[in-house]
Scaffold this motif. Structure first.
Motif, PDB file in Angstrom:
ATOM      1  N   GLU A  18       0.848  -1.189   0.000  1.00 13.13           N
ATOM      2  CA  GLU A  18       0.000   0.000   0.000  1.00 13.13           C
ATOM      3  C   GLU A  18       0.885   1.242   0.000  1.00 13.13           C
ATOM      4  O   GLU A  18       1.880   1.289   0.711  1.00 13.13           O
ATOM      5  N   PRO A  19       0.524   2.251  -0.782  1.00 19.23           N
ATOM      6  CA  PRO A  19       1.314   3.490  -0.740  1.00 19.23           C
ATOM      7  C   PRO A  19       1.142   4.176   0.613  1.00 19.23           C
ATOM      8  O   PRO A  19       0.100   4.049   1.252  1.00 19.23           O
ATOM      9  N   ALA A  20       2.168   4.900   1.042  1.00 25.10           N
ATOM     10  CA  ALA A  20       2.093   5.637   2.302  1.00 25.10           C
ATOM     11  C   ALA A  20       1.032   6.729   2.186  1.00 25.10           C
ATOM     12  O   ALA A  20       0.868   7.333   1.127  1.00 25.10           O
ATOM     13  N   PRO A  21       0.292   6.976   3.282  1.00 24.62           N
ATOM     14  CA  PRO A  21      -0.724   8.023   3.229  1.00 24.62           C
ATOM     15  C   PRO A  21      -0.071   9.391   2.952  1.00 24.62           C
ATOM     16  O   PRO A  21       1.001   9.689   3.453  1.00 24.62           O
ATOM     17  N   GLN A  22      -0.745  10.188   2.159  1.00 25.91           N
ATOM     18  CA  GLN A  22      -0.244  11.516   1.811  1.00 25.91           C
ATOM     19  C   GLN A  22      -0.754  12.540   2.807  1.00 25.91           C
ATOM     20  O   GLN A  22      -1.931  12.522   3.194  1.00 25.91           O
ATOM     21  N   LYS A  23       0.134  13.435   3.244  1.00 31.65           N
ATOM     22  CA  LYS A  23      -0.281  14.519   4.151  1.00 31.65           C
ATOM     23  C   LYS A  23      -0.905  15.639   3.341  1.00 31.65           C
ATOM     24  O   LYS A  23      -0.524  15.893   2.217  1.00 31.65           O
TER      25      LYS A  23
END
Length: 67
Positions: A61-66
């Motif tokens: 899963e891609p890291a969550p974007q801030k």
């Protein structure tokens, strides 16, 4: 299809192992990592061996974007 990469410590000089199968399952019990399929146990690795087991069939899963 479930797929796993088993990486042994370098000092053991063992080849890494890739295992996969449509109905492959991994259970960890009593100090053993046990791979089974519809025919039964197909691979068992003792915890004391120091191998690392990585599931390699699932996309990360891609890291969550801030923001």
């Amino acid at each position: 299809m479930p797929a796993y990469l088993i990486v042994h410590p370098r000092e053991q000089r063992r080849d890494d192992v890739h295992i996969e199968g449509d109905d492959l399952t991994l259970n960890v019990t009593d100090g053993w990592a046990v791979f089974t399929d519809h025919d039964g146990i197909c691979l068992a690795i003792p915890a004391g061996l120091g191998a690392q087991i990585q599931r390699v069939d699932e996309p990360e899963e891609p890291a969550p974007q801030k923001g």
